[in-house]
Design an enzyme around this catalytic site. Structure first.
Site, PDB file in Angstrom:
ATOM      1  N   THR A   1     -26.684 142.046 -21.542  1.00 47.11           N
ATOM      2  CA  THR A   1     -26.734 140.827 -20.843  1.00 47.11           C
ATOM      3  C   THR A   1     -28.070 140.129 -20.634  1.00 47.11           C
ATOM      4  OG1 THR A   1     -25.544 139.749 -19.074  1.00 47.11           O
ATOM      5  CG2 THR A   1     -26.517 141.852 -18.766  1.00 47.11           C
ATOM      6  N   ALA A   2     -28.055 138.819 -20.660  1.00 45.48           N
ATOM      7  CA  ALA A   2     -29.186 138.084 -20.366  1.00 45.48           C
ATOM      8  C   ALA A   2     -30.010 138.515 -19.008  1.00 45.48           C
ATOM      9  CB  ALA A   2     -29.179 136.663 -20.435  1.00 45.48           C
TER      10      ALA A   2
ATOM     11  N   PRO B   1     -28.911 139.072 -26.176  1.00 50.57           N
ATOM     12  CA  PRO B   1     -29.256 138.049 -25.577  1.00 50.57           C
ATOM     13  C   PRO B   1     -30.244 136.938 -26.493  1.00 50.57           C
ATOM     14  CG  PRO B   1     -30.824 139.771 -25.122  1.00 50.57           C
ATOM     15  CD  PRO B   1     -29.641 140.435 -25.781  1.00 50.57           C
TER      16      PRO B   1
ATOM     17  N   GLY C   1     -22.548 136.013 -26.786  1.00 51.01           N
ATOM     18  CA  GLY C   1     -23.700 136.096 -26.709  1.00 51.01           C
ATOM     19  C   GLY C   1     -23.734 137.057 -25.452  1.00 51.01           C
ATOM     20  N   GLY C   2     -24.901 137.758 -25.309  1.00 55.03           N
ATOM     21  CA  GLY C   2     -25.195 138.763 -24.124  1.00 55.03           C
ATOM     22  C   GLY C   2     -23.823 139.809 -24.152  1.00 55.03           C
ATOM     23  N   ASP C   3     -23.426 139.977 -22.967  1.00 54.94           N
ATOM     24  CA  ASP C   3     -22.209 140.922 -22.802  1.00 54.94           C
ATOM     25  C   ASP C   3     -20.679 140.147 -22.673  1.00 54.94           C
ATOM     26  OD1 ASP C   3     -21.215 143.775 -21.670  1.00 54.94           O
ATOM     27  OD2 ASP C   3     -20.326 142.360 -20.631  1.00 54.94           O
TER      28      ASP C   3
ATOM     29  N   GLY D   1     -34.770 133.558 -23.381  1.00 55.43           N
ATOM     30  CA  GLY D   1     -35.190 134.958 -23.379  1.00 55.43           C
ATOM     31  C   GLY D   1     -35.153 135.914 -24.323  1.00 55.43           C
TER      32      GLY D   1
ATOM     33  N   LYS E   1     -19.627 125.927 -28.303  1.00 52.85           N
ATOM     34  CA  LYS E   1     -19.832 124.355 -28.012  1.00 52.85           C
ATOM     35  C   LYS E   1     -20.801 123.909 -28.947  1.00 52.85           C
ATOM     36  CE  LYS E   1     -19.025 124.560 -23.096  1.00 52.85           C
ATOM     37  NZ  LYS E   1     -19.569 125.811 -22.453  1.00 52.85           N
TER      38      LYS E   1
ATOM     39  N   ASP F   1     -19.569 132.536 -31.107  1.00 56.55           N
ATOM     40  CA  ASP F   1     -20.406 131.542 -30.234  1.00 56.55           C
ATOM     41  C   ASP F   1     -21.664 131.146 -30.653  1.00 56.55           C
ATOM     42  OD1 ASP F   1     -18.253 131.625 -28.368  1.00 56.55           O
ATOM     43  OD2 ASP F   1     -19.048 132.934 -26.934  1.00 56.55           O
TER      44      ASP F   1
ATOM     45  N   MET G   1     -26.806 130.150 -16.238  1.00 51.39           N
ATOM     46  CA  MET G   1     -26.253 128.807 -16.173  1.00 51.39           C
ATOM     47  C   MET G   1     -27.036 127.877 -14.844  1.00 51.39           C
ATOM     48  SD  MET G   1     -22.484 129.723 -17.264  1.00 51.39           S
ATOM     49  CE  MET G   1     -22.354 130.667 -15.930  1.00 51.39           C
TER      50      MET G   1
HETATM   51  N1  SAH Z   1     -22.488 136.602 -21.786  1.00 55.00           N
HETATM   52  C1  SAH Z   1     -23.696 136.087 -21.640  1.00 55.00           C
HETATM   53  C2  SAH Z   1     -23.951 134.968 -20.611  1.00 55.00           C
HETATM   54  C3  SAH Z   1     -23.223 133.806 -20.995  1.00 55.00           C
HETATM   55  S1  SAH Z   1     -23.398 132.282 -19.933  1.00 55.00           S
HETATM   56  C4  SAH Z   1     -24.504 137.254 -21.174  1.00 55.00           C
HETATM   57  O1  SAH Z   1     -24.232 138.261 -20.673  1.00 55.00           O
HETATM   58  O2  SAH Z   1     -25.859 136.836 -21.255  1.00 55.00           O
HETATM   59  C5  SAH Z   1     -24.659 131.520 -20.466  1.00 55.00           C
HETATM   60  C6  SAH Z   1     -25.906 131.661 -19.797  1.00 55.00           C
HETATM   61  O3  SAH Z   1     -26.819 132.927 -19.980  1.00 55.00           O
HETATM   62  C7  SAH Z   1     -27.094 130.319 -20.097  1.00 55.00           C
HETATM   63  O4  SAH Z   1     -26.834 129.670 -19.350  1.00 55.00           O
HETATM   64  C8  SAH Z   1     -28.261 131.449 -19.718  1.00 55.00           C
HETATM   65  O5  SAH Z   1     -28.475 131.216 -17.882  1.00 55.00           O
HETATM   66  C9  SAH Z   1     -27.884 132.852 -19.853  1.00 55.00           C
HETATM   67  N2  SAH Z   1     -28.451 133.214 -21.082  1.00 55.00           N
HETATM   68  C10 SAH Z   1     -27.930 133.783 -22.035  1.00 55.00           C
HETATM   69  N3  SAH Z   1     -29.103 134.023 -22.987  1.00 55.00           N
HETATM   70  C11 SAH Z   1     -30.080 133.776 -22.768  1.00 55.00           C
HETATM   71  C12 SAH Z   1     -31.321 133.871 -23.141  1.00 55.00           C
HETATM   72  N4  SAH Z   1     -31.844 134.291 -24.213  1.00 55.00           N
HETATM   73  N5  SAH Z   1     -32.495 133.535 -22.039  1.00 55.00           N
HETATM   74  C13 SAH Z   1     -32.244 133.290 -20.911  1.00 55.00           C
HETATM   75  N6  SAH Z   1     -30.884 132.914 -20.491  1.00 55.00           N
HETATM   76  C14 SAH Z   1     -29.945 133.374 -21.435  1.00 55.00           C
END
Ligand code: SAH
Length: 501
Positions: free
Chosen positions: A121-122, A15, A91-93, A204, A60, A38, A175
């Site tokens: 994941t976030a 995240p 990002g995240g998962d 976060g 993007k 990304d 999102m």
């Molecule tokens: N694959 C990612 C999500 C991608 S969609 C995952 O698993 O986390 C992108 C959305 O993820 C953002 O609009 C937000 O809602 C959330 N997000 C990603 N990183 C974040 C962070 N550091 N803090 C808060 N929300 C986050």
């Protein structure tokens, strides 16, 4: 295991906190031929990539058309077919709102082998860092990850808002900032209690994390008022209230403060890490760089007669490192200093010596040439040979005082500090800084010259000691904080005390 040729790895980078990247992700990034990445990946995530790796940004760009999903998939297929090892970093998962599923399908269809590396994941990470447990024995037995991006008005939504409203547990919206007002209204219309606790978590797990709390009925207004921006998550459920007890990141003493570190890159990591541990957002703007001068005749001569010196003075950890490198190159080791009294200007220099098997005989309490002169009062130098090994542009206090006492002093420059060109992105980040830290006169003069009128005017200036402060004043700066102990720990302590005011 390294990235294999012809395989595409769909990898989650977590995240935002670099420490939340998995061991597997780092191993693959370090060995892959190519990395397609990304926007929302942690800072420094690509630092360990191979020098010759192809790094391709496919995220993007604000205000620019993004690379279409089909094109990304096509490029992954192409790279895999060409026999390259490819990391697709997200990002995240990769499978949680990451379109990793679609990319995997395209690869399978094309017959390209792939592997999925989950990331944190976030939805669980940002919440945890905000002190919100997404489940709780007493309050929430289920959690749902929901996209907040679909428009509930337009009827094209795949989401059943009434069912979501009835969902017996915590709802985490990804999102979800832009359509928050509509989504909250849809949930309330579906029967969800407008008084239910909610929170928005922005950026976060990073030093810039910010959490805004309100009830479901009021969260959209609060988020608009506080100007919460993406990336942000919205959490809905009684667990959001647990933050009162469980918040931790945002309680760190320097959380929300941006601090500029101006030390040379090679030395900055200790200070930067300590600041990050205290919660600060660190901008690394190295003003100087260490340029070794160990190839010079002067250094070679000194190394050749190390055994003749009764006193050897070292004035920085860099000096110690370079002296030992030069000794090693000449086929010598620590025993070459066996007969000499060894003096270190401060604890950091003494530590660098200790790491190389030498316990310094003289270490003044204060990190200043004058203090070293004092500490050396009891060492017999009259008629003896003394080596002062240091930076080219250092002050002459130490050799002068020793000469006055009859010593035959060789001053040898092991390195030169030269100005580092500032990175434009970091300069921009520094503009909003709360603190600028200076650890030596050379960091002051070089940063002031390098930044000119882009010097952050809002920031408070923190100096390691009186010599650095004097240089700062001469350069036209106002010194707000001066360390009492003239080392990194002293500087940190002074900054912390100021931030607590
Ligand atoms: N694959 C990612 C999500 C991608 S969609 C995952 O698993 O986390 C992108 C959305 O993820 C953002 O609009 C937000 O809602 C959330 N997000 C990603 N990183 C974040 C962070 N550091 N803090 C808060 N929300 C986050």
């Amino acid at each position: 295991m390294s990235a294999r040729p012809g395989v595409v790895y769909l990898v989650g980078a977590g995240p935002g906190d670099p420490g939340l990247m998995t061991a597997r992700s780092l191993e693959l990034i370090a060995t892959a031929d190519a990395v397609f990445y990304d926007r929302l990946i942690p800072p420094g995530a690509l630092d360990s990539a191979r020098e010759d790796a192809e790094l391709v940004y496919v995220g993007k760009q604000p205000g620019m058309p993004s690379v279409p999903q089909e094109e990304i998939a096509a490029r992954l297929v192409e790279a895999g077919r060409a026999g390259r090892s490819v990391v697709r970093l997200k990002g995240g998962d990769p499978f949680v709102f990451g379109r990793g599923g679609e990319e995997g399908e395209a690869l399978r269809e094309a017959g390209v082998e792939f592997e999925v590396v989950p990331g944190i994941t976030a939805g669980v990470a940002a919440t945890a860092y905000a002190g919100i447990p997404v489940t709780h024995r007493d309050e929430s037995s289920a959690v749902a990850f929901v996209t907040g991006h679909e428009d509930p008005e337009k009827g094209e939504t795949a989401l059943d808002w009434e069912a979501l409203a009835r969902f017996p547990g915590t709802l985490v919206f990804y999102m979800g900032v832009k359509r928050l007002a509509d989504n909250a209204a849809a949930l309330i219309a579906g029967g969800r209690d407008p008084e239910e606790p909610a929170a928005a978590i922005e950026r976060g797990t990073t030093a810039g994390q910010r959490t805004v709390e309100a009830t479901l009925g009021k969260i959209a207004g609060a988020v608009a008022r506080e100007e919460v921006k993406a990336p942000a998550l919205i959490v809905l459920g009684p667990v959001a209230r647990r933050r009162t007890q469980l918040a931790w990141l945002e309680r760190r003493p320097l959380h929300g403060r941006r601090v500029v570190v101006t030390r040379a890159r090679a030395q900055a990591s200790g200070l930067a890490a300590a600041l990050r541990d205290l919660g600060a957002e660190v901008v690394e703007l190295p003003a100087i760089r260490i340029e070794p001068r160990t190839e010079s005749d002067e250094v070679r001569d000194a190394i050749g007669r190390l055994g003749d010196y009764t006193l050897v003075c070292l004035t920085s950890p860099n000096g110690v490192r370079l002296l030992f490198e030069a000794m090693e190159a000449a086929g010598q080791d620590a025993r070459a200093l066996a007969a000499a009294t060894v003096a270190a200007i401060g604890p950091g220099t003494a530590r660098a010596l200790a790491e190389r098997g030498i316990l310094a005989d003289v270490v003044p309490e204060r990190f200043l040439a004058e203090a070293l002169v004092e500490a050396l009062a009891g060492v017999e130098v009259d008629g003896r040979r003394v080596l002062v090994a240091r930076a080219a542009e250092a002050r002459d206090v130490l050799p002068e005082r020793l000469r006055e006492r009859g010593a035959e002093v060789d001053v040898v420059a092991l390195y030169e500090t030269v100005r580092e060109k500032p990175d434009p992105e970091q300069v921009e980040a520094a503009a909003e800084a709360d603190y600028v830290t200076f650890t030596s006169s050379s960091t002051v003069t070089n940063l002031v010259e390098a930044l000119g009128d882009r010097f952050p005017t809002r920031a408070r200036v923190v100096s390691i000691g009186p010599v650095t402060s004097a240089t700062a004043r001469t350069s036209g700066l106002h010194v707000d904080v001066e360390a009492e102990r003239h080392d990194i720990d002293g500087l940190l302590a002074a900054l912390l005390a100021d931030a607590a005011k």
